[in-house]
Design a protein around this motif. Sequence first.
Motif, PDB file in Angstrom:
ATOM      1  N   TYR A   1       0.902  -0.562  -6.348  1.00  0.00           N
ATOM      2  CA  TYR A   1       0.141   0.548  -5.771  1.00  0.00           C
ATOM      3  C   TYR A   1       0.690   1.882  -6.266  1.00  0.00           C
TER       4      TYR A   1
ATOM      5  N   SER B   1      -0.538   5.939  -5.667  1.00  0.00           N
ATOM      6  CA  SER B   1      -1.498   6.837  -5.019  1.00  0.00           C
ATOM      7  C   SER B   1      -2.191   7.753  -6.017  1.00  0.00           C
TER       8      SER B   1
ATOM      9  N   LYS C   1       0.826  -1.212   0.000  1.00  0.00           N
ATOM     10  CA  LYS C   1       0.000   0.000   0.000  1.00  0.00           C
ATOM     11  C   LYS C   1       0.863   1.267   0.000  1.00  0.00           C
TER      12      LYS C   1
ATOM     13  N   THR D   1       3.155   3.877  -2.623  1.00  0.00           N
ATOM     14  CA  THR D   1       3.354   4.233  -4.026  1.00  0.00           C
ATOM     15  C   THR D   1       4.672   3.675  -4.547  1.00  0.00           C
TER      16      THR D   1
ATOM     17  N   LYS E   1       0.056  18.940  -9.182  1.00  0.00           N
ATOM     18  CA  LYS E   1      -0.161  17.494  -9.193  1.00  0.00           C
ATOM     19  C   LYS E   1       1.009  16.750  -9.827  1.00  0.00           C
TER      20      LYS E   1
ATOM     21  N   LYS F   1      -3.215   6.941  -9.071  1.00  0.00           N
ATOM     22  CA  LYS F   1      -4.085   6.240 -10.008  1.00  0.00           C
ATOM     23  C   LYS F   1      -5.403   5.883  -9.345  1.00  0.00           C
ATOM     24  N   ASP F   2      -6.408   5.597 -10.129  1.00  0.00           N
ATOM     25  CA  ASP F   2      -7.713   5.201  -9.619  1.00  0.00           C
ATOM     26  C   ASP F   2      -8.168   3.928 -10.329  1.00  0.00           C
ATOM     27  N   PRO F   3      -8.242   2.795  -9.627  1.00  0.00           N
ATOM     28  CA  PRO F   3      -7.932   2.628  -8.200  1.00  0.00           C
ATOM     29  C   PRO F   3      -6.432   2.622  -7.950  1.00  0.00           C
ATOM     30  N   ALA F   4      -6.071   2.900  -6.700  1.00  0.00           N
ATOM     31  CA  ALA F   4      -4.651   2.934  -6.350  1.00  0.00           C
ATOM     32  C   ALA F   4      -4.025   1.549  -6.449  1.00  0.00           C
ATOM     33  N   ASP F   5      -4.792   0.512  -6.067  1.00  0.00           N
ATOM     34  CA  ASP F   5      -4.308  -0.869  -6.196  1.00  0.00           C
ATOM     35  C   ASP F   5      -4.476  -1.315  -7.640  1.00  0.00           C
ATOM     36  N   GLN F   6      -3.379  -1.591  -8.315  1.00  0.00           N
ATOM     37  CA  GLN F   6      -3.421  -2.047  -9.703  1.00  0.00           C
ATOM     38  C   GLN F   6      -3.113  -3.546  -9.751  1.00  0.00           C
TER      39      GLN F   6
END
Length: 355
Positions: free
Chosen positions: A71, A73, A52, A54, A240, A75-80
């Motif tokens: 992982y 942070s 968990k 980055t 960003k 990206k969406d979702p953070a868990d790839q």
Amino acid sequence: MIEPFVLKADKLCDGEALQTEINLQKDRKHLSFSCDLDALGDGKIILGHGYKTTYGSWIEITAKTLAAYSYYSFKDPADQVIFPEAAHGLDVSTFLKVLIDVDVERGGALITLATPSGMYQTERISTWSGSNGTISAHVENCTLQNVKLNWYTDNYAKEIWLIGASFLSFGSPERWPYYLYKDGYTNLMICGRGGLGGTLALAEIKQALTRGTPKTIIWHIGGNDGDGRWAEVLTEEQLKLMTDNFTFSGEIGGTEVNQRWLDSTTELMDICKEKGITLVLETTPSNPLTNHEPKNNWIRNSGYRYIDIAKSVGADKDLHWYDGMLFTDNVHPTEKGAIAMYMQVLTDFPEIMSR
């Protein structure tokens, strides 16, 4: 012979973990894990580099399945998902042994599970990106006994160590180490991750020096330690592009070297002198967002050998670099820019081509 990092526990229960210090190694890494257990039941064992976190990757083992994730942070979702949940066909009881072997040249991460009922092994996972965070073993909803976690990298024995941030990647033609690996020049240690600044980079070098001593360290650090900005206010979109590890120093434009970078660099100089290590610096290309010129001038006048990455893309002449070399984020290189950087590295430090 490289001495591994070894962690042990007589027992690990729900919510407990074994974990090393933060580590930024990218390649030729070996994580081995063993434990005794009655049965995994509805529990889960999580192993990897940066759970968990980055730029972290890990595996999740249940009684029936194996899956792997990276992982990010941003990206969406953070868990790839990098290895979709698959049945391993093993009876996870009595003992469990696990190996995560990461070798970029051979295709990525190879995962092996073994129990008294047999062995399960994946193909190599090319999208494994774990290079940030702790090496760890987490336990959920089960109890393990006689737990042991070993970790090491072959690269601590290499004579050349290179540490840097987001400009260093093997998987993208928009990063210059892609071409280094493509051409087979891999006889070195490369470590780091996106957003890396001088303070954490120095901590990584100190940790690595507990396991080996190179002949040369290439300090590819500076992009996240900006000397100043070119605008009074950066837009939300521009912010960003930066990381929470990014620092500015000095006024708009400015003439002062970023203090975090300077402190870490001068301390590394002292360490290298003490240990007889040759230190090679690298300039950082200024861009429309960030001023790195004070730092670059300091490097060019330091008396140290350096690789002129800034010159390679024309950042010493134009903040927008040579035509087609600066990516649309105004920070990172395009493929053309990465190739120019690569050729500059080979020109200024040809020893990197040793096999």
